[in-house]
Design an enzyme around this catalytic site. Structure first.
Site, PDB file in Angstrom:
ATOM      1  N   HIS A 159      34.732  31.453  17.423  1.00  0.00           N
ATOM      2  CA  HIS A 159      34.983  32.875  17.089  1.00  0.00           C
ATOM      3  C   HIS A 159      34.391  33.807  18.155  1.00  0.00           C
ATOM      4  O   HIS A 159      34.080  34.952  17.859  1.00  0.00           O
ATOM      5  CB  HIS A 159      34.418  33.251  15.715  1.00  0.00           C
ATOM      6  CG  HIS A 159      34.694  32.248  14.633  1.00  0.00           C
ATOM      7  ND1 HIS A 159      35.771  32.345  13.784  1.00  0.00           N
ATOM      8  CD2 HIS A 159      34.051  31.099  14.291  1.00  0.00           C
ATOM      9  CE1 HIS A 159      35.780  31.313  12.951  1.00  0.00           C
ATOM     10  NE2 HIS A 159      34.745  30.536  13.240  1.00  0.00           N
ATOM     11  N   SER A 203      37.575  48.836  43.363  1.00  0.00           N
ATOM     12  CA  SER A 203      38.195  49.999  42.740  1.00  0.00           C
ATOM     13  C   SER A 203      38.231  51.130  43.760  1.00  0.00           C
ATOM     14  O   SER A 203      37.329  51.256  44.583  1.00  0.00           O
ATOM     15  CB  SER A 203      37.385  50.422  41.516  1.00  0.00           C
ATOM     16  OG  SER A 203      37.569  51.793  41.246  1.00  0.00           O
ATOM     17  N   LYS A 236      32.575  48.263  41.609  1.00  0.00           N
ATOM     18  CA  LYS A 236      33.450  47.335  40.900  1.00  0.00           C
ATOM     19  C   LYS A 236      33.832  46.088  41.700  1.00  0.00           C
ATOM     20  O   LYS A 236      34.069  46.147  42.891  1.00  0.00           O
ATOM     21  CB  LYS A 236      34.734  48.069  40.505  1.00  0.00           C
ATOM     22  CG  LYS A 236      34.506  49.149  39.468  1.00  0.00           C
ATOM     23  CD  LYS A 236      34.427  48.587  38.082  1.00  0.00           C
ATOM     24  CE  LYS A 236      35.811  48.591  37.500  1.00  0.00           C
ATOM     25  NZ  LYS A 236      35.858  48.149  36.134  1.00  0.00           N
ATOM     26  N   GLU A 296      43.472  38.303  35.752  1.00  0.00           N
ATOM     27  CA  GLU A 296      44.243  39.164  34.844  1.00  0.00           C
ATOM     28  C   GLU A 296      45.736  39.030  35.099  1.00  0.00           C
ATOM     29  O   GLU A 296      46.536  38.946  34.164  1.00  0.00           O
ATOM     30  CB  GLU A 296      43.841  40.628  35.039  1.00  0.00           C
ATOM     31  CG  GLU A 296      42.404  40.910  34.666  1.00  0.00           C
ATOM     32  CD  GLU A 296      41.983  42.281  35.179  1.00  0.00           C
ATOM     33  OE1 GLU A 296      42.133  43.252  34.438  1.00  0.00           O
ATOM     34  OE2 GLU A 296      41.534  42.375  36.332  1.00  0.00           O
TER      35      GLU A 296
END
Ligand code: ARG
Length: 455
Positions: A153, A274, A280, A287
């Protein structure tokens, strides 16, 4: 190529909907290989003269080099790759080219070309999958005893080892590999010579063309040979399951590389920055592959849908098989290679893994198991006692190992000092020696088995 019984040419829109040359030009090398095998067989069986076959062979090589160098002029009016190649061959060598299509149809021709193409994709995917498996295995061997939290979970469950987690992916990718090899074996039959659907009256040798093209055998039934796209569907099904595995790992990499987890650091080569936030390091490849892999599921459903209502044998619907498979294959290969690169280059943060492993009362099960073993409590009662100890630690904002013996005895008076021996994460993972378990010793055994397979 088929205008004999027609008085008028096709409408421009008819031409647009009918043509596949915009995408099936990718089959050119396979189409030419198929035609060469066919021509050689026609000569060997006396259907074609050896001199015609030789001119066809040379002409096809010229066509191939024109396509490879980009000088070939593809024509939409000629519909597809098969007619484009044949028309150009006729321009180059004249009359002998017109004999090439003897005992053959575009139906068996396209089925053969496409099988050859998908079979080649299986081999490329296999190489990429093996590289990815080796990268996971390298990670597993390096960190066989690095403790980390295991989750259910996405809540801390029990400590596991980094090696164990990496080996879980080796198992998944290993099943993908075995499915891929099965699919390749099953698809390795040659449709060429099935002709339009019924076979042919020419004394062709299907064994010979099958062999020349590296197939194990000719397809046994000519109707099935031209109607079947199972090979493409099975490839897509294999790719879909593999894509699902890749996407799960991608998801983990996104989570693990976050500042909140810090379990892994992706290398610069596999990160992006970024344009506004200078700090970043984004896991874009993970992704993107997580997102792109949906296209493979889409292709699988799309082709199943194309095929499901088709009466035997060939229907033009089947021309819609290629774009889906091309797109799925490109993205699967890209994803396999990107994941292989990311995993090979990433650095696991051993300290962050260890710190996280110890939080969230991850050794509560070890405590309960100890109560069963040392005090003879039934497991259900041990579970209850441990729950009370966790609640106590939570109230005191400390870990289970930070409770005093007196605290523990308040909950169950038979608890002894020995209990502290099972509360560390190292003791916890070391104790999980059951077959396939997370103990470093067991993980090393699993890894050694795969190392033998993968080299
Ligand atoms: N371009 C066609 C395809 O991809 C080739 C086969 C055409 N056969 C036919 N009878 N029209 O399926």
């Amino acid at each position: 190529m088929w205008g004999g019984r027609f008085a008028e040419g096709p409408d421009a829109i008819m031409e647009a909907i009918n043509a596949s040359i915009g995408f099936d030009r990718r089959l050119a090398p396979q189409d030419i290989a198929g035609s060469r095998a066919h021509a050689a067989m026609l000569a060997a069986t006396g259907i074609l003269s050896y001199s015609d076959a030789e001119m066809i062979r040379e002409g096809l090589l010229t066509v191939l080099s024109e396509i490879e160098t980009g000088s070939f002029a593809f024509s939409t009016a000629l519909e597809d790759i098969h007619m484009n190649v044949e028309a150009r061959l006729t321009e180059i060598i004249g009359d002998p080219a017109k004999r090439l299509h003897t005992g053959r149809s575009r139906n068996d021709q396209v089925a053969t070309d496409f099988r050859l193409w998908v079979r080649e994709q299986c081999d490329m995917a296999e190489d990429a999958l093996l590289a990815l498996m080796r990268a996971c295995l390298d990670q597993a061997e390096a960190g066989a005893d690095w403790v980390m939290p295991g989750f259910t979970h996405l809540q801390t469950a029990q400590p596991v080892t980094w090696g164990h987690h990496m080996m879980a992916y080796v198992e998944m990718f290993g099943r993908d590999l075995s499915r891929l090899r099965d699919a390749r074996t099953r698809m390795n039959e040659c449709p060429l010579g099935a002709a339009a659907l019924a076979g042919t009256s020419f004394p062709i040798d299907r064994q010979m063309t099958a062999e020349a093209l590296g197939f194990a055998a000719p397809c046994a039934n000519s109707l099935d040979a031209v109607s079947d796209r199972d090979f493409a569907l099975e490839y897509l099904a294999v790719a879909s399951i593999s894509a699902m595995h890749l996407s799960r790992l991608a998801e983990e990499l996104v989570i693990w590389s976050s500042a909140q987890f810090r379990f892994v650091r992706l290398s610069d080569r596999w990160s992006t920055g970024s344009s506004i936030m200078p700090q970043k390091r984004n896991p874009d490849a993970a992704e993107l592959l997580r997102a792109k892999l949906g296209r493979i599921f889409g292709a699988n459903v799309a082709l199943m849908t194309v095929m499901k209502g088709l009466p035997l044998a060939y229907s033009k619907d089947m021309q819609e098989d290629k774009e889906q498979v091309f797109d799925a294959a490109d993205n699967w290969l890209l994803a396999l290679r990107a994941m292989g690169g990311m995993v090979a280059d990433m650095t696991a943060n051993r300290d962050a893994l260890r710190a996280a492993a110890a939080s969230g009362f991850s050794t509560a099960t070890d405590l309960a198991d100890w109560l069963v073993r040392a005090l003879g409590l039934p497991f259900r009662e041990a579970h209850h006692v441990t729950g009370a100890l966790v609640a106590m630690a939570e109230a005191k904002a400390c870990d289970l190992a930070d409770l005093t013996l007196a605290d523990m005895q308040d909950v169950h008076d038979a608890i002894t000092e020995d209990v502290f021996g099972v509360l560390t994460v190292d003791a916890s993972v070391a104790s999980r020696v059951s077959y396939g378990g997370t103990a470093p010793k067991e993980v090393r055994r699993q890894a050694a088995r795969w190392r033998e397979v993968l080299g």
